[in-house]
Design a protein around this motif. Sequence first.
Motif: not given
Length: 532
Positions: A460-466
């Motif tokens: 979830g965090v990496f999806s938000i950052l991308i």
Amino acid sequence: MFWKKNRQQLVYNKILKDIESADFMFENLENIDLDSKLSTNEKVFKEIFQYCSDVVFRPIEIQNETKILLIYIDGLIDSKTLDQIALKPMLFHGLPGALSKVQSMEQIIEQHLVAMAQVQKDSKIVDVVNGILKGYVIILVDGVNKALVAELKGYEKRSVEEPSAEASVRGPRDGFTETLRVNTSLIRRRIRSVKLKMEPMTVGRVTLTDIVIAYVEGIVPNSVIEEVRKRIQRIQIDGVMESSYIEEFIEDVTWSPFPQIQNTERPDVVCSSLLEGKVAILVDNTPFVLIAPMTFWSGLQAADDYYERSIYSTFIRIIRYALFNIALLFPSLYVAIVTFHPQLIPTALLMSIAAAREGVPFPTVIETILMEFMFEGLREAGIRLPKTIGSAVSIVGALVIGQAAVQDGIVSATVVIVVSTTGIASFAIPRYNLGTAYRFLRFPMLILAGTLGLYGIIVGVFSILIHLLKLRSFGIPYLSPVAPLILKNLKDVFVRAPRWNMTYRPELISGANKKRALEGQQPSPKHEGRDK
């Protein structure tokens, strides 16, 4: 000449018939000029404003010679001032005898009888109708095919007050109102420069809402101004009730939870943004002004950050950044660790959590989502209820429901603490729309944590950052100046450097003029005269 007059009369007869038809469009009158006969113009305007009881047609006859017609909307003009500076000179003083022989009738009325600050001439029916709808006084003279459009607005308006949604401990107390001209004056009072430009526009086929694009010439990039103009000009809509209507039409990505255009009620925030190279969009009938482009970091900056000393502002900003991470991740981390990774919890704390959860019928993820849902419901109820009882209902409701749920064993006390801490942390986010994005993302993060544990949180965090890395606001990277990294602009991101140290404007936002302060202004206790 007779053929020309007869042809024009036929045109006006057709106009009157068209207006009476049900499929008549006002745009059909775009190229039609006013007639020189006052009676013909009066018939046309009375047909256009049929069944409009607030539109006043006031005929005047000067010295039994000149016929004049005043048209205005009752409630949008200052009636007392109209009587004093327009009607009284016409009725009691009449026409100056010597002037009537050397000047045309509209010149006499405009220059000698109507003592109004702003008077212009219009010859098109559409322009005159728009002037009436915007609150101007229209003066028609018999024998003249032009109308005098005089500004004499006098409608009720709210006084300048402190913004309730963006209160500050230190700083200006004035805020924008619903009157466009008042809002532009609040900006002009702070930026007294000829480089401050305010371009007028009109949006809405029915409402004809006035819009102003404000920017500082030389500081804002020309590409950003041009893009703002294009996006607003292509808006085709019946009405604009609030600046959010404009925001949804001009933002880059519609389905992103993160706002790409900042809104504010504070004139000082708008002026500081203009001096950074941004563009402000002011909309009539709303106190919320749009600021573009917007970056992620500007959504986490409060007005107080720039009115307190830099060391204190930096300390508060670090705490704020920690709180917005808590607002997003704290419930998810609790669910993931308790459900999938209990070995990461100290034994004493794990025993306490297990004792609190004894008898709870729901899994951790379900009870956390239920409590988050109830908390959001109480928050919305507190907003919608009257102010006198809204805060009391939300506080009492949270205490009563939380205590009863814990006593009955529906939820555990630990979940109540986690959800309450998360709610308090979310209130520390200065911008309401950015806080709403975090409230929205909290639920999918909870679902990922409840199904995949810490791996779900990482996904979830990496999806938000991308998504944030791909996001743009009028061509400006949303995470600038962190991504792409611009070291000299980091002085106002994670920390707030002293003003004498912030000598350059944001690199990607500002235009040709990037320097805002001279270097070498660091204060020193030494005095040059004594050192000598």
